[in-house]
Motif scaffolding. Sequence first.
Motif, PDB file in Angstrom:
ATOM      1  N   ASN A  38       0.964  -0.954  -0.181  1.00 10.65           N
ATOM      2  CA  ASN A  38       0.164  -0.453  -0.075  1.00 10.65           C
ATOM      3  C   ASN A  38       0.866   1.454   0.254  1.00 10.65           C
ATOM      4  OD1 ASN A  38      -2.956  -1.747   0.003  1.00 10.65           O
ATOM      5  ND2 ASN A  38      -2.591  -1.774   2.626  1.00 10.65           N
ATOM      6  N   GLU A  39       1.759   1.583   0.212  1.00  9.88           N
ATOM      7  CA  GLU A  39       3.080   2.361   0.089  1.00  9.88           C
ATOM      8  C   GLU A  39       4.011   2.141  -0.847  1.00  9.88           C
ATOM      9  OE1 GLU A  39       4.888   2.424   4.243  1.00  9.88           O
ATOM     10  OE2 GLU A  39       4.368   0.423   3.924  1.00  9.88           O
ATOM     11  N   TYR A  40       3.879   1.631  -1.804  1.00  9.99           N
ATOM     12  CA  TYR A  40       4.290   1.758  -3.108  1.00  9.99           C
ATOM     13  C   TYR A  40       3.332   1.398  -4.032  1.00  9.99           C
ATOM     14  CZ  TYR A  40       5.607  -3.090  -3.104  1.00  9.99           C
ATOM     15  OH  TYR A  40       5.715  -4.147  -2.711  1.00  9.99           O
ATOM     16  N   THR A  41       3.321   1.694  -6.172  1.00 12.19           N
ATOM     17  CA  THR A  41       2.314   0.661  -6.561  1.00 12.19           C
ATOM     18  C   THR A  41       3.000  -0.776  -7.811  1.00 12.19           C
ATOM     19  OG1 THR A  41       3.461   1.656  -8.658  1.00 12.19           O
ATOM     20  CG2 THR A  41       2.267   3.494  -7.926  1.00 12.19           C
ATOM     21  N   ASN A  42       4.588  -0.683  -7.543  1.00 12.95           N
ATOM     22  CA  ASN A  42       4.691  -1.692  -7.803  1.00 12.95           C
ATOM     23  C   ASN A  42       6.526  -2.207  -7.545  1.00 12.95           C
ATOM     24  OD1 ASN A  42       5.110  -3.779  -9.392  1.00 12.95           O
ATOM     25  ND2 ASN A  42       3.692  -3.378 -11.569  1.00 12.95           N
ATOM     26  N   PHE A  43       6.843  -3.145  -8.135  1.00 15.86           N
ATOM     27  CA  PHE A  43       8.073  -3.434  -7.706  1.00 15.86           C
ATOM     28  C   PHE A  43       8.450  -4.284  -8.718  1.00 15.86           C
ATOM     29  CE2 PHE A  43       7.033  -7.071  -5.503  1.00 15.86           C
ATOM     30  CZ  PHE A  43       8.495  -7.896  -5.828  1.00 15.86           C
ATOM     31  N   HIS A  44       9.495  -4.323  -9.514  1.00 18.58           N
ATOM     32  CA  HIS A  44      10.377  -4.934 -10.515  1.00 18.58           C
ATOM     33  C   HIS A  44      11.787  -5.281 -10.722  1.00 18.58           C
ATOM     34  CE1 HIS A  44      11.922  -1.953 -13.142  1.00 18.58           C
ATOM     35  NE2 HIS A  44      10.751  -0.751 -12.638  1.00 18.58           N
ATOM     36  N   SER A  45      12.138  -6.148 -11.856  1.00 20.30           N
ATOM     37  CA  SER A  45      13.977  -7.033 -11.727  1.00 20.30           C
ATOM     38  C   SER A  45      14.414  -6.808 -10.384  1.00 20.30           C
ATOM     39  CB  SER A  45      14.667  -5.387 -11.735  1.00 20.30           C
ATOM     40  OG  SER A  45      13.812  -4.930 -13.796  1.00 20.30           O
ATOM     41  N   LEU A  46      13.777  -8.377  -9.819  1.00 17.65           N
ATOM     42  CA  LEU A  46      14.669  -8.833  -8.148  1.00 17.65           C
ATOM     43  C   LEU A  46      15.978  -9.548  -8.921  1.00 17.65           C
ATOM     44  CD1 LEU A  46      14.660  -9.192  -5.631  1.00 17.65           C
ATOM     45  CD2 LEU A  46      12.792 -10.647  -5.492  1.00 17.65           C
ATOM     46  N   MET A  47      16.475  -8.755  -8.157  1.00 16.28           N
ATOM     47  CA  MET A  47      17.823  -9.925  -8.372  1.00 16.28           C
ATOM     48  C   MET A  47      18.711  -9.883  -7.343  1.00 16.28           C
ATOM     49  SD  MET A  47      19.886  -7.786 -12.032  1.00 16.28           S
ATOM     50  CE  MET A  47      20.354  -6.400 -11.434  1.00 16.28           C
ATOM     51  N   THR A  48      19.193 -11.635  -7.136  1.00 11.38           N
ATOM     52  CA  THR A  48      20.218 -11.793  -6.521  1.00 11.38           C
ATOM     53  C   THR A  48      21.185 -12.585  -6.475  1.00 11.38           C
ATOM     54  OG1 THR A  48      19.243 -13.997  -6.364  1.00 11.38           O
ATOM     55  CG2 THR A  48      17.615 -12.113  -4.741  1.00 11.38           C
ATOM     56  N   ARG A  49      22.302 -12.550  -6.066  1.00 11.86           N
ATOM     57  CA  ARG A  49      23.274 -13.206  -5.911  1.00 11.86           C
ATOM     58  C   ARG A  49      24.789 -13.579  -4.863  1.00 11.86           C
ATOM     59  NH1 ARG A  49      28.481 -10.780  -6.087  1.00 11.86           N
ATOM     60  NH2 ARG A  49      27.888  -8.704  -5.744  1.00 11.86           N
ATOM     61  N   LYS A  50      24.996 -14.204  -3.759  1.00  7.60           N
ATOM     62  CA  LYS A  50      26.112 -14.189  -3.672  1.00  7.60           C
ATOM     63  C   LYS A  50      27.213 -14.396  -3.351  1.00  7.60           C
ATOM     64  CE  LYS A  50      24.806 -18.002   0.326  1.00  7.60           C
ATOM     65  NZ  LYS A  50      26.722 -18.540   0.717  1.00  7.60           N
ATOM     66  N   ALA A  51      27.927 -14.264  -2.441  1.00  4.03           N
ATOM     67  CA  ALA A  51      29.538 -13.855  -2.273  1.00  4.03           C
ATOM     68  C   ALA A  51      30.004 -14.745  -0.707  1.00  4.03           C
ATOM     69  CB  ALA A  51      29.998 -13.067  -2.918  1.00  4.03           C
ATOM     70  N   GLY A  52      30.443 -15.612  -0.674  1.00  2.26           N
ATOM     71  CA  GLY A  52      30.283 -16.322   0.287  1.00  2.26           C
ATOM     72  C   GLY A  52      29.100 -15.907   1.403  1.00  2.26           C
ATOM     73  N   PRO A  53      29.679 -15.449   3.029  1.00  2.00           N
ATOM     74  CA  PRO A  53      28.425 -15.333   3.739  1.00  2.00           C
ATOM     75  C   PRO A  53      27.521 -14.463   2.708  1.00  2.00           C
ATOM     76  CG  PRO A  53      31.124 -14.291   4.384  1.00  2.00           C
ATOM     77  CD  PRO A  53      30.312 -15.364   3.603  1.00  2.00           C
ATOM     78  N   ASP A  54      27.681 -13.491   2.234  1.00  2.00           N
ATOM     79  CA  ASP A  54      27.853 -12.153   1.961  1.00  2.00           C
ATOM     80  C   ASP A  54      26.851 -12.579   0.954  1.00  2.00           C
ATOM     81  OD1 ASP A  54      28.892 -10.252   3.590  1.00  2.00           O
ATOM     82  OD2 ASP A  54      30.918 -10.467   2.413  1.00  2.00           O
ATOM     83  N   LYS A  55      25.102 -12.054   0.833  1.00  2.00           N
ATOM     84  CA  LYS A  55      24.173 -11.511  -0.143  1.00  2.00           C
ATOM     85  C   LYS A  55      23.418 -10.427  -0.529  1.00  2.00           C
ATOM     86  CE  LYS A  55      22.652 -16.514   2.721  1.00  2.00           C
ATOM     87  NZ  LYS A  55      21.697 -17.181   3.162  1.00  2.00           N
ATOM     88  N   PHE A  56      23.712 -10.944  -2.019  1.00  2.00           N
ATOM     89  CA  PHE A  56      23.390  -9.153  -2.399  1.00  2.00           C
ATOM     90  C   PHE A  56      21.634  -9.496  -2.812  1.00  2.00           C
ATOM     91  CE2 PHE A  56      27.110  -9.117  -2.514  1.00  2.00           C
ATOM     92  CZ  PHE A  56      27.929  -8.179  -2.179  1.00  2.00           C
ATOM     93  N   VAL A  57      21.239  -8.038  -2.735  1.00  2.00           N
ATOM     94  CA  VAL A  57      19.297  -8.290  -3.454  1.00  2.00           C
ATOM     95  C   VAL A  57      19.225  -6.801  -3.886  1.00  2.00           C
ATOM     96  CG1 VAL A  57      17.428  -7.914  -2.353  1.00  2.00           C
ATOM     97  CG2 VAL A  57      18.690  -9.857  -1.241  1.00  2.00           C
ATOM     98  N   VAL A  58      19.281  -6.726  -5.319  1.00  2.00           N
ATOM     99  CA  VAL A  58      18.598  -5.852  -5.931  1.00  2.00           C
ATOM    100  C   VAL A  58      17.129  -5.887  -6.765  1.00  2.00           C
ATOM    101  CG1 VAL A  58      19.211  -4.194  -7.694  1.00  2.00           C
ATOM    102  CG2 VAL A  58      20.733  -5.696  -6.130  1.00  2.00           C
ATOM    103  N   PHE A  59      16.899  -4.554  -6.382  1.00  2.00           N
ATOM    104  CA  PHE A  59      15.463  -4.591  -6.953  1.00  2.00           C
ATOM    105  C   PHE A  59      14.655  -2.615  -7.254  1.00  2.00           C
ATOM    106  CE2 PHE A  59      14.165  -5.006  -2.310  1.00  2.00           C
ATOM    107  CZ  PHE A  59      13.640  -3.950  -1.714  1.00  2.00           C
TER     108      PHE A  59
END
Length: 311
Positions: A230-251
């Motif tokens: 209810n606080e935004y209109t949409n989301f898209h282009s979710l991308m994830t990856r992992k490097a050792g114990p670190d995790k990266f999330v982009v959207f």
Amino acid sequence: MSEENKQKQNVARLSIGSNAFLTLSKLITGFSIGSVSIISEGIHSGMDLVASTIAYFSVRKSSLPPDSDHAFGHGKYEDASGLIEALLIVLAAGIIIWEAVSKLIRGGEPVSIDLLYAGMIVMGLSALLNFFVSQRLMKVAKATDSIALESDAWHLRTDVLTSAGVFLGLLLIQLTGLVVIDSVIAIIVAIFILREAYVLIRRSFADLMDESLDKDEIQKIEEIICRHENEYTNFHSLMTRKAGPDKFVVFHLMMPHSTQLTEAHAVLQKIEDEIKAEIPRANVMVHLDPCDGRCKKDKCTFFCKDYRKTK
């Protein structure tokens, strides 16, 4: 140094110490008895010693903060460590198979039946010690999401099985006098080792090639984003990856044109904080987009509504 990194380094040192002790014990006993299966286990433990040393230095390196040359941190040192450890396992298996087959074809020094009890004691001790150390390694690996420590733990868990197999083989030689069992057990040990190597190579290579996070983690991220629908209109282009114990999330997060920058930032900050609370070591990057206006009035194309229909 954080408490997490202290735990990782301490358990890595424990693995180095136990592997050094077992390597010497197995090789001395194996050559004394003339048992290729015990010698093969000594070689296996020697490879594990090298692997645990690599794991120790990789967890130290991966704990370093980002710098000018590594803006995304040093997590991939652990992935590289896991791959190197797996390749060492393949090498160990090749040496074991070569020695076992050579002994089957050409024969070799006979196994000393009188000293078999010493070999059985060493193998039993090895299985018990590796079980204890692998449990400690796996516990810390799961708590810190360390592939380097998890790889080391799987090495030692395989050692528990192979040491028990060699123990059984020595017992059968003692009961039957068939020394050919020694080489057969060594080849079975090598097959177990190769299976372990395949799993580790696949996992390490997946992270090095930036494979997405697993489906359960991606689902968690999508659910967290949809809590705030209810606080935004949409989301898209979710991308994830992992490097050792670190995790990266982009959207990308789409906001109505009327939304103030401070309001939009507050929304994405809430989402980012919730993802980090649910996914340890997550690094979240969100790109704000204005609503593109493609939706007709009262008919907004809303991803979260579609997402829920599939659940």
